[in-house]
Every structure is written in structure tokens, then in C-alpha cells.
Design a protein around this motif. Structure first.
Motif, short mmCIF file in Angstrom:
data_model
loop_
_atom_site.label_atom_id
_atom_site.label_comp_id
_atom_site.label_asym_id
_atom_site.label_seq_id
_atom_site.Cartn_x
_atom_site.Cartn_y
_atom_site.Cartn_z
N LYS B 5 44.00 -29.00 -22.18
CA LYS B 5 43.11 -29.54 -23.46
C LYS B 5 43.39 -28.71 -25.18
O LYS B 5 44.30 -29.09 -26.13
N ILE B 6 43.59 -27.64 -25.15
CA ILE B 6 43.36 -26.77 -26.30
C ILE B 6 45.00 -26.54 -26.71
O ILE B 6 45.31 -26.08 -27.63
N VAL B 7 45.66 -25.93 -25.97
CA VAL B 7 47.09 -25.93 -26.18
C VAL B 7 47.91 -27.45 -27.10
O VAL B 7 48.09 -27.47 -28.24
N GLU B 8 47.00 -28.70 -26.52
CA GLU B 8 47.50 -29.89 -27.22
C GLU B 8 46.84 -29.65 -28.53
O GLU B 8 47.75 -30.24 -29.42
N GLY B 12 49.28 -29.86 -31.84
CA GLY B 12 49.02 -31.23 -32.11
C GLY B 12 48.75 -30.48 -33.92
O GLY B 12 48.66 -31.07 -35.13
N TYR B 13 47.36 -29.72 -33.87
CA TYR B 13 46.64 -29.53 -35.38
C TYR B 13 47.79 -28.86 -35.95
O TYR B 13 48.24 -29.65 -37.64
N GLY B 14 49.10 -27.91 -35.56
CA GLY B 14 49.54 -27.14 -36.81
C GLY B 14 50.49 -28.23 -36.94
O GLY B 14 51.25 -27.82 -38.66
N ARG B 94 52.14 -36.70 -36.62
CA ARG B 94 53.45 -37.02 -35.80
C ARG B 94 53.13 -36.76 -34.04
O ARG B 94 51.70 -35.91 -33.70
N SER B 95 53.60 -37.31 -33.24
CA SER B 95 52.70 -37.67 -32.55
C SER B 95 53.65 -36.74 -31.25
O SER B 95 54.98 -36.98 -30.98
#
Lengths: 443, 462
Positions: B5-8, B12-14, B94-95
Motif C-alpha cells: 500500500k505504501i509503495v503504491e 502514485g503520489y510522485g 496517470r494510473s
């Protein structure tokens, strides 16, 4: 977990495990660095990290472990793995945990003004320095690295003998590494500056000196092999001297790994050479009041008018020699913190006049591979200038300098007055040396 | 190592903040280091490193940050600082579809370091000590170092890659000192592999001790090497350090992409003598410089760098790949999480030729035979390189005449690789640590015995 709680847990578990005494050293590091080339950020580092080192003592034998996270698992890891290490350690020499005796000058605190600068300003510093260098001369074809960086570390040592010490140190640095070309051969130029405060780091000066260094090498050629008189420019003298620092370690001497064995209180260098380890030296940015074993540091000469006056001792080596530890255990064992060579009377220009005919060495390569600390021998790639009639005649490349560090120190004919901060922990003048072996080609 | 979850969230945030590329590298490493002096263990220490590095690209710029704090709060803060440093103002939708990619392990480990008691490791050291100490009565001191580590890595990036790997390294380093009259010389031998303690079924630690002592014993009896330009025959295995320094570093994207290398823009051109073909191969099973994937998650591969003197490709990492128009070829490496990865060598060597080593020496009227090499270094922009000879002999009239003490050899890369005129058939490799921008990494160098028609030998004049 709070460091205080972690410490208590480690100490109590270590006691339970069977260690007689123990010590924890926390080192928290803050690093920032940016490297620019062609106005782009090529490399950038923004970091915080922690390292915890455990030293456990049992039956006068020390065992070690380290970790980077402070949690329950680490408590167990540090103590259990150090205990396994204790079980295989069979040295006959006694180690100890320091009891805090002696005088600590003062606890030092680094005022980190680099941290207060906006990141943007630091990036712009590197970008502007690159532009300045490129604008100075059209023969500067590329800046490979224009860098600005700073670091700060906070060290704390706690042990079961009551030592509880804490201090911080840090520095900033900027360097330029560039290439000049006359359309024939590319030549490199490098200049680095260190400081305690942003104001100590002069961008224009770095650019001017790096550019000058590269331009002055254009058209360089090798020179014939032979014995030459030579000036080791202050930065080169410092690099060469520093590469042989392990020979001053009492542990190396005791183990028969240093050519200085049996030479304490005897002449090992020219009378003109006095070298001091000064942990509080005003001009070097790093200052420390205790070493990594918690022993107070102190200012001392180790070469006094050519005479070797002390080795650098850890708790262990000091015990063996029946002397006091000298407060010199840092990243690598038993080394001086700041090396300061006492300046002489002659300016750099006077040294060149006195050289009359010979070479000035301005860069050395291969210091990690071309020096042998058990013998003092070295053979290194070098750059420089050829001097005739006391005047610089031409740049020199593709040569090596070879010799023995103890011969070089004895053959110092003159020590210059041009001392400068040549690394974060060295304040050196240039020296004029006789009888240096140079290998090259041509006639 | 990290919650998915943290990784995604981070990646995603970046990307939503406008970064072109976001990468997370996490590492958990356990290591053991022991030093034995004069047959006794002086220092034994164990270490555990645990950290995470974040990297983002935007245009032609990259920035990096690292910490030991794995909390999402700290990591987001770091990411914000990186985005601010690059002054990115774009906002993007961007997903990213993160796909877990399993690594195929080509480097089988039989005994992981933590599963082997330290006393077993000390036995290995003791055997090496005996080998060195018993070699001759000139051996006055022996220092043995044992080093192993078990590194677990986790890599995720905004191309949707999530992958993990585990790397084991074991190395024995023997330093023998020989004393004669008032002189001392040392000899070093340091075999290592991407293996556990089973490595010592392949390499007898006693023999490793003998090898270090043999060098020290020869060299303490030797005269100084001569000074000046002369033909040099360089022995196999660690002799390959000449190619590593003279050519290898200058083929790394780090200097090529900027146009800072003497070999930039020369693909397809003849840069070396025709008898020279060289590869960088990170796939060799259990070799010291091998990995399944590099530190950017790209599978390692065998890269043919030079074929019959013609430059075929460079070593290219992700950051420099776009600029150079060459796909990353599995060479993005770093010492640990404290460094951003960049293009680096793995196991680099010159391919075998047709001569017997004896023939090469016999064909040399006068010169230096560099039997064992130390380390070296290079300035890729000017090609100026140096490397140390740890054990040398003088060749006279096609025969080995006498031992001579180590001297540094220097030259310019682009010049020297054209002066290799004989290549032997005795290819082998040796182990070393290679230092550069992204820290110190295990690397094999290698070659068969070769001859260089002239190099400057940094010896002494009579």
C-alpha cells in the motif's frame, strides 16, 4: 523506541547475556549534496541516517556489532551477535571500556548554517559555479561535475562505566571537475574547497583555480626517467602523507605492519618537519573532543622537528605498550583527526626559485593501490610542471613518482609558508624534496 | 520489506506531482567481518543495515534521497523535498498497474551465512593463516579478513515493476608480510564469490594463504623494477584490471552520456587492436560480480563490449538510457541504499586468443612480466589510467630473468588498448571491489595473458 529506552534495554540484556561491561555509540548523519553538469542535476542526495555500534566486553575481550534501526529486534541482534563474536575472539591482548577519566576540553556543537540555506540556493550555487567556469575560457569544453554538499553528524557514547558524551561536527564543500582542450589532448582540472560556514566557500575562487589547473596542463608531455628534485604541492604532499597514516597507528606497529616499528623518539624526517594532530584546529571544520572509544582528544605533535614523538593509541594498544590512549580512534582505527604541518618561511614562488631545476607535482593518482604501508614504498601516477632556472617551463603528464615515504620525509629540503586547508582535515604547506624517482618517456 | 500500500501510494503520489519516473529501493543486509592477525581473531563484528532510497527523474535530471525511517510520513516528506528540488509544477493523472515480477535465481546458495557458525568461518581463516605462515621462514606476519553478507533487496518503480531478490557474497582476504634483513613486503590474495561458505569447496583457503605468502616471499627478495617505457606482459585473472581501468570505466554511460568519455560516439568504430574482444557479463553463475537483476530491477545480461577491436555497445543504466537511445542493459549498480545506482561493470574480461602464455613471454626480448596486479584507477575524460603491479619479473631475451618489486603502470586507455598485440588462451578471472559514483561494488576482472607493446613502468632509475 526512544534512544534512552533502547540503551537501557541493551545494557540490561547484555548484562544478562554475560558481558561484564558494554558501550553503545550512536551516530546520526545528515547529508546533502548536489552535482550539476550542463546545468542539469546529475546527482543529488538528501539523507538522514543512523548507525548504532555496540561493544561488549567479557574477560577483557571486546566483541562488536552494529545496526541502523532502534527497535526490540535490534536489542537482541546487537547483544546476541556480539556474544557469538566474543566466543570466537581469541586475541591475547586486553581491551577495555573507557571509564571517562581525563579532561574533556568541551563538548562541541556544530552550528549548521548550511542546513539553513534553501535547497534552491545550493542547487543554484552548483549551477552558477559551472557557468562561471565555462565563461572563464573558451578552451574549457566541459564541466563534468560542479558540486555543492554539506554533512553533519551527531555522535553519542554511553557505557556501563558511566561515560555519557555527545557532540556534533560537520562541514560543507564544493568542487569542480572539468575538462579543457586545445583541440589535441583533453586535460582535467579539479579544485575543492571546504568550510565550516557557507561564507568559507568561495565559488569564484574554485572556478578560477580549477580552470587555471586545466589550462596550465594543455600541451603537457612526459619527461625522461630519472632522479629529480621536486616540489610536492601542498595538496599532493597532504594526499601522499595521508595515504601512509596507518604507519603511525600503534596497532599496526605492534603487529609488525609498519616501517615505524622501533623508531619512537628517533629521527624519521627532516628537522624542518613538524606535524601536529590538532582536534581543535581553528581552520579545519571538523573538531572533536572525544574519539569513538570515548577517550578525550588532545592536541599533540607526532613528528617534532623530524623526531617521531608518539604513535596513535587505542585503549587496546595503549594497554599493551603501558601508555595512555591518545584519543585517536575514528572511522579507521588509530588515526589523527586533523593533520597540521607547521609552515616554514618560504613562499610557493620562493620554493620554485630554490628548486631551480626539477618538477612540481600537482596531482597524484592510484593512492589506494600504489602505496604499500608495510614498507613505506609508493609508485604513483602524477601530473605537474617542469621547472628550469627557477621558472615553470612546461606542463608534464604521463609520469610516475616512486620512493619510500620515510626517504621523502628525510629528504625534505624546505617547508613552504603556503599552508592551506587541502582537505576537510588537513592543513598543509608545499615541500621541496630532493631525489625523487620519476619514470616517464622521451628525452 | 515494505507494505505494498505504501509503495503504491508513494509511486502514485510522485507521478501525480509530475515526476517522469519514481523508484523505491529498500535493503536489509546482514554482514559478518572478522580479522585474524598472527593466527588469532582480533576483531569480530556483525552488522545489520536497513534502509530505503527514493529516486525520481524529470527530463534530464535525477534526484535521490535515503533514510532508515520506513514510516509513510517520513517517506512522503522525502518525496516532497525531491519534487521541490526539481521545481516540478506539472500535475498528472496517470494510473499505474503494479505487477510483481518474480526473479529467476541463477546463483544457487547452499549455505546462507547466518546458517553457518562463526567458528566454522574461523576455521577457514585459520587454514589460510597456516597456508601463509608455513610457506617460508621469511613470512613475519599474516592478516586474514573474512567477510560475508546476505542482502535482501526490494525494488519498485513507476513502470509498474515490483521485484525482490537476495544476494549472498563471501570473501577471504589474505595479507602476508615477508621480512628480510631490514625490509618488509606484503602479498595479497582475496578470492570471493556470490556463494555461501561452500565457496571453500572450490577454493582451498590454505592455498589462498600460500598464494599471498608466495607473492610476499618473492617480492621481499626482489630488486626495484626499472623505470620507463617498455613492453609489458600482463598475466591472466586479476591482470584484467588493465581493461577495467583503461577501457571499462570509459564505456559506462555515466561518462559516455555526457560526451565526457574518450569513447563517446564511437560505436561501430575500431577502438582497440583486432585481437581484443571483451565482455561484461553479470550472469555468470555465482561469480563475485554477478546478480540476477541489477539495482534498478533490470535482469543482468552478457554484454559484448568490443568484438575484434570494434566497439559494440556501452554499459547503460535507466537514467542515461533515454538520452543515449540504448536500452538499459542490466548494469545499474550501487553499494547500498545510500547511493543512487548508475552504470557499472560486473564481471568484465578480455576473451581468449590463440597464444600460450609461454609463447608470449618467449616472444618478448625485454620487458616487464606483471604476474600479479593490485588495484588501479582512471580519469575517463582524459583516459589517463594507472594500476599497481603487486608481483613483477623482468623479461630478458624471452625468459623470466628475475623478480622485481611492484611498480605502477600508467598509460592512456584509448592508446593502450590499440597496443595489445598478443592475447593468450588462458582466460581466468579475479575478484576486486570497484569504486565509483555509486559506491564500492564487488566486480570481477579477467583476461588471458596479454602483451602490451609499451607502457610506462613506474620503477626506479639506477
Amino acid at each position: 523506541m526512544r534512544l534512552e529506552d533502547f540503551k537501557e534495554k541493551v545494557f540490561s540484556y547484555a548484562k544478562k547475556k554475560g558481558f561484564d561491561e558494554c558501550e553503545l555509540r550512536f551516530s546520526r548523519e545528515r547529508e546533502f549534496g548536489v552535482v550539476v553538469s550542463k546545468q542539469n542535476i546529475d546527482n543529488y542526495n538528501d539523507a538522514d541516517s543512523l548507525k548504532v555500534v555496540f561493544k561488549g566486553l567479557k574477560d577483557s575481550k571486546a566483541a562488536f556489532s552494529s545496526c541502523e534501526i532502534v527497535d526490540e529486534e535490534s536489542v537482541k541482534f546487537l547483544v546476541d551477535s556480539a556474544y557469538e563474536n566474543f566466543l570466537v575472539t581469541d586475541t591475547l591482548e586486553e581491551d577495555s571500556i573507557y571509564d571517562g577519566s581525563g579532561e574533556y576540553l568541551r563538548s562541541l556543537h556544530f552550528q549548521d548554517e548550511f542546513e539553513k540555506l534553501p535547497v534552491k540556493d545550493k542547487i543554484n550555487f552548483a549551477k552558477a559555479m559551472e557557468q562561471k567556469a565555462m565563461a572563464l575560457d573558451k578552451r574549457i569544453v566541459m564541466v563534468m561535475m560542479s558540486s555543492y554538499s554539506h554533512e553533519r553528524y551527531e555522535v553519542s557514547i554511553f557505557n556501563t562505566k558511566g561515560v555519557s558524551l555527545s557532540e556534533s561536527a560537520g562541514l560543507g564543500a564544493a568542487f569542480l571537475y572539468l575538462v579543457a582542450s586545445d583541440g589535441k589532448k583533453p586535460k582535467r582540472g579539479f579544485k575543492v574547497r571546504f568550510g565550516s560556514r557557507p561564507d568559507d566557500i568561495d565559488q569564484e575562487k574554485i572556478a578560477a583555480e580549477a580552470v587555471q589547473e586545466a589550462l596550465s596542463q594543455l600541451g603537457a608531455e612526459s619527461i625522461p626517467s630519472g632522479k629529480y628534485r621536486a616540489i610536492l604541492r601542498r595538496d599532493v604532499f597532504s594526499e601522499l602523507f595521508s595515504a601512509f597514516m596507518p604507519i603511525f597507528s600503534a596497532e599496526s606497529v605492534q603487529k609488525g605492519l609498519s616501517p615505524l616499528k622501533g623508531k619512537l623518539n628517533s629521527r624519521i624526517a627532516s628537522e624542518k618537519l613538524t606535524v601536529v594532530d590538532d582536534p581543535f584546529f581553528e581552520k579545519t571544520p571538523i573538531k572533536r573532543s572525544f574519539d569513538n572509544e570515548g577517550v578525550p582528544t588532545k592536541r599533540k605533535s607526532f613528528i617534532d622537528q623530524g623526531v617521531l614523538t608518539t604513535y596513535f593509541h587505542s585503549l587496546k594498544s595503549a594497554k599493551k605498550d603501558g601508555v595512555k590512549p591518545t584519543g585517536n580512534v575514528f572511522t579507521y582505527k588509530c588515526v589523527p583527526l586533523n593533520v597540521v604541518v607547521q609552515p616554514g618561511q618560504k613562499s610557493y614562488e620562493d620554493l620554485i626559485r630554490q628548486l631551480d631545476r626539477g618538477v612540481i607535482i600537482t596531482a597524484l593518482d592510484g593512492l589506494h593501490s600504489g602505496v604499500r604501508t608495510v614498507s613505506g614504498e609508493f609508485s604513483l601516477s602524477a601530473l605537474g610542471y617542469y621547472v628550469e632556472n627557477g621558472v615553470v617551463l612546461k606542463p608534464v603528464e604521463q609520469i610516475t613518482v616512486s620512493g619510500n615515504i620515510l626517504e621523502v620525509l628525510k629528504n625534505i629540503e624546505e617547508v613552504g609558508a603556503d599552508s592551506d586547508l587541502v582537505s576537510g582535515s588537513a592543513y598543509f604547506p608545499s615541500v621541496l624534496v630532493e631525489n625523487i624517482d620519476i619514470a616517464g618517456s622521451g628525452s | 520489506m515494505l507494505e505494498s500500500k505504501i509503495v503504491e501510494n508513494l509511486i502514485g503520489y510522485g507521478i501525480s506531482r509530475g515526476a517522469d519516473f519514481v523508484e523505491i529501493f529498500a535493503e536489509d543486509r546482514a554482514s559478518t567481518e572478522m580479522t585474524m592477525i598472527d593466527g588469532r581473531v582480533e576483531v569480530a563484528s556483525s552488522g545489520r543495515e536497513f534502509g530505503i532510497g527514493l529516486r525520481i527523474f524529470k527530463g534530464e535530471q535525477q534526484v535521490y534521497a535515503y533514510t532508515n525511517d520506513f514510516s509513510e510520513k517520513q517517506l512522503s516528506l522525502m518525496l516532497d523535498r525531491l519534487i521541490d528540488a526539481l521545481e516540478i509544477r506539472d500535475r498528472l493523472e496517470r494510473s499505474i498497474n503494479m505487477v510483481n515480477k518474480d526473479v529467476k535465481n541463477s546463483h544457487l546458495i547452499f549455505f546462507y551465512p547466518q546458517e553457518v557458525s562463526k567458528s566454522e568461518k574461523v576455521k577457514i581463516m585459520r587454514s589460510a593463516h597456516e597456508g601463509a605462515k608455513n610457506y617460508s621462514n621469511l613470512i613475519s606476519q599474516v592478516v586474514i579478513r573474512y567477510w560475508d553478507y546476505d542482502q535482501k533487496i526490494f525494488i519498485a518503480n513507476s513502470d509498474g515493476l515490483i521485484t525482490q531478490d537476495r544476494r549472498v557474497r563471501t570473501r577471504l582476504m589474505v595479507n602476508a608480510v615477508a621480512s628480510k634483513d631490514s625490509e618488509q613486503e606484503s602479498g595479497f590474495f582475496g578470492p570471493g564469490a556470490a556463494m555461501g561458505i561452500e565457496f571453500f569447496n572450490q577454493v582451498d583457503p590454505y592455498d589462498a594463504g600460500v598464494e599471498a605468502a608466495r607473492i610476499a616471499d618473492r617480492m621481499v627478495r626482489a630488486d626495484y623494477a626499472p623505470a620507463g617505457k617498455m613492453p609489458v606482459v600482463i598475466s591472466n585473472a586479476f591482470g584484467g584490471v588493465i581493461f577495467h581501468e583503461a577501457c571499462g570505466h570509459a564505456l559506462e554511460a555515466t561518462s559516455v552520456a555526457k560526451g565526457a568519455s574518450v569513447f563517446a560516439g564511437k560505436i561501430g568504430e575500431k577502438i582497440a587492436s583486432e585481437c581484443v574482444s571483451a565482455v561484461d557479463d553479470g550472469t555468470i553463475p555465482n561469480a563475485w560480480g554477478s546478480n540476477n537483476i541489477d539495482d534498478e530491477g533490470t535482469p543482468t545480461q552478457r554484454n559484448l563490449l568490443i568484438e575484434n577491436g570494434i566497439l559494440k555497445t556501452y554499459l547503460v543504466d535507466r537514467f542515461h538510457s533515454k538520452k543515449m537511445g540504448i536500452q538499459p542493459n542490466g548494469c545499474g549498480r550501487r553499494q547500498n541504499y545510500k547511493f543512487a545506482p548508475t552504470s557499472r561493470m560486473s564481471n568484465t574480461f578480455i576473451l581468449p586468443g590463440k597464444y600460450l602464455p609461454e609463447e608470449i613471454i618467449a616472444a618478448t626480448e625485454y620487458g616487464l612480466y606483471a604476474r600479479t596486479m593490485g588495484g588501479g584507477s582512471v580519469h575517463p575524460a582524459t583516459g589517463e589510467f594507472n594500476f599497481a603491479v603487486a608481483e613483477g619479473y623482468l623479461i630478458e631475451k624471452g625468459r623470466i630473468a628475475k623478480p622485481v618489486r611492484g611498480a605502477t603502470l600508467i598509460g592512456k586507455g584509448s592508446d593502450v588498448i590499440q597496443k595489445i598485440d598478443m592475447v593468450g588462451n588462458d582466460l581466468s578471472r579475479g575478484q576486486g571491489m570497484c569504486g565509483s559514483m555509486s559506491g564500492s561494488v564487488p566486480a570481477d576482472v579477467g583476461q588471458p595473458t596479454i602483451r602490451v607493446t609499451e607502457l610506462i613502468v613506474g620503477g626506479r632509475s639506477k
